[in-house]
Every structure is written in C-alpha cells, then in structure tokens.
Design a protein around this motif. Structure first.
Motif, PDB file in Angstrom:
ATOM      1  N   ILE A  18      66.128 -23.776 -28.284  1.00  0.00           N
ATOM      2  CA  ILE A  18      65.441 -24.088 -27.027  1.00  0.00           C
ATOM      3  C   ILE A  18      66.159 -25.232 -26.332  1.00  0.00           C
ATOM      4  N   SER A  19      66.213 -25.156 -25.020  1.00  0.00           N
ATOM      5  CA  SER A  19      66.867 -26.227 -24.265  1.00  0.00           C
ATOM      6  C   SER A  19      65.937 -27.428 -24.161  1.00  0.00           C
ATOM      7  N   ASP A  20      66.549 -28.580 -23.882  1.00  0.00           N
ATOM      8  CA  ASP A  20      65.720 -29.738 -23.550  1.00  0.00           C
ATOM      9  C   ASP A  20      65.215 -29.540 -22.124  1.00  0.00           C
ATOM     10  N   GLN A  45      56.231 -14.482 -27.059  1.00  0.00           N
ATOM     11  CA  GLN A  45      55.277 -14.842 -26.007  1.00  0.00           C
ATOM     12  C   GLN A  45      54.556 -16.141 -26.341  1.00  0.00           C
ATOM     13  N   ARG A  46      54.198 -16.330 -27.617  1.00  0.00           N
ATOM     14  CA  ARG A  46      53.542 -17.573 -28.024  1.00  0.00           C
ATOM     15  C   ARG A  46      54.463 -18.771 -27.825  1.00  0.00           C
ATOM     16  N   ILE A  47      55.729 -18.601 -28.200  1.00  0.00           N
ATOM     17  CA  ILE A  47      56.699 -19.685 -27.998  1.00  0.00           C
ATOM     18  C   ILE A  47      56.808 -20.019 -26.512  1.00  0.00           C
ATOM     19  N   ALA A  48      56.900 -18.991 -25.678  1.00  0.00           N
ATOM     20  CA  ALA A  48      57.025 -19.209 -24.236  1.00  0.00           C
ATOM     21  C   ALA A  48      55.821 -19.965 -23.692  1.00  0.00           C
ATOM     22  N   VAL A  53      58.342 -22.164 -21.187  1.00  0.00           N
ATOM     23  CA  VAL A  53      59.629 -21.478 -21.095  1.00  0.00           C
ATOM     24  C   VAL A  53      59.684 -20.664 -19.806  1.00  0.00           C
ATOM     25  N   GLU A  54      60.802 -20.800 -19.097  1.00  0.00           N
ATOM     26  CA  GLU A  54      61.001 -20.053 -17.863  1.00  0.00           C
ATOM     27  C   GLU A  54      61.822 -18.790 -18.084  1.00  0.00           C
ATOM     28  N   ALA A  55      62.752 -18.831 -19.068  1.00  0.00           N
ATOM     29  CA  ALA A  55      63.648 -17.694 -19.262  1.00  0.00           C
ATOM     30  C   ALA A  55      64.094 -17.602 -20.717  1.00  0.00           C
ATOM     31  N   PHE A  56      64.448 -16.392 -21.099  1.00  0.00           N
ATOM     32  CA  PHE A  56      65.051 -16.139 -22.403  1.00  0.00           C
ATOM     33  C   PHE A  56      66.477 -15.660 -22.182  1.00  0.00           C
ATOM     34  N   ILE A  57      67.380 -16.114 -23.045  1.00  0.00           N
ATOM     35  CA  ILE A  57      68.757 -15.637 -23.054  1.00  0.00           C
ATOM     36  C   ILE A  57      68.969 -15.000 -24.419  1.00  0.00           C
ATOM     37  N   ILE A  58      69.482 -13.777 -24.428  1.00  0.00           N
ATOM     38  CA  ILE A  58      69.675 -13.058 -25.683  1.00  0.00           C
ATOM     39  C   ILE A  58      71.174 -12.884 -25.899  1.00  0.00           C
TER      40      ILE A  58
END
Length: 66
Positions: A18-20, A45-48, A53-58
């Motif tokens: 996760i980013s700061d 979804q729980r983490i978001a 969280v605004e975005a996920f990068i895979i």
C-alpha cells in the motif's frame, strides 16, 4: 489524498503493498492466502474500505526466469 494498493497475484497467494498518503512510497501490507474468487474479492474490498483506497494496481505475473 487516497492511497493506492499494489497486488502481486499468484496462484496460491496475493502479495499486498500500500502506498503512503503522498503516494511516494509503497509499504508491504500483507500476504493473503487465496481461497476463491468471491472471498478474495471481499478481502480486497475490506482493505479498500479500511485504508481509504482509491485504486488498485495489479502486477503482471512472470516466471522467475523472466
């Protein structure tokens, strides 16, 4: 500013970073043992929700030999 989550998806586990809040540094968060599509999605979804969280990068999975 909302955070970004990076996922390293494997067959058995998903590495989560996760980013700061400034989005300059990625920090290891956890390793999730995969269960199935629906439980895995609910976990993300729980983490978001918990971490704003605004975005996920895979990541693109490659073999160890590149």
């Amino acid at each position: 500013m909302a955070r970004i989550v990076a996922l390293d998806v494997g067959d058995r586990r998903i590495g989560i970073a996760i980013s700061d809040e400034t989005r300059l540094i990625a920090i290891p968060h956890s390793v999730y043992e995969r269960v199935g599509y629906k439980p895995d999605t609910l976990h993300m979804q729980r983490i978001a929700a918990e971490l704003d969280v605004e975005a996920f990068i895979i990541g693109l999975p490659l073999n160890m030999d590149g």
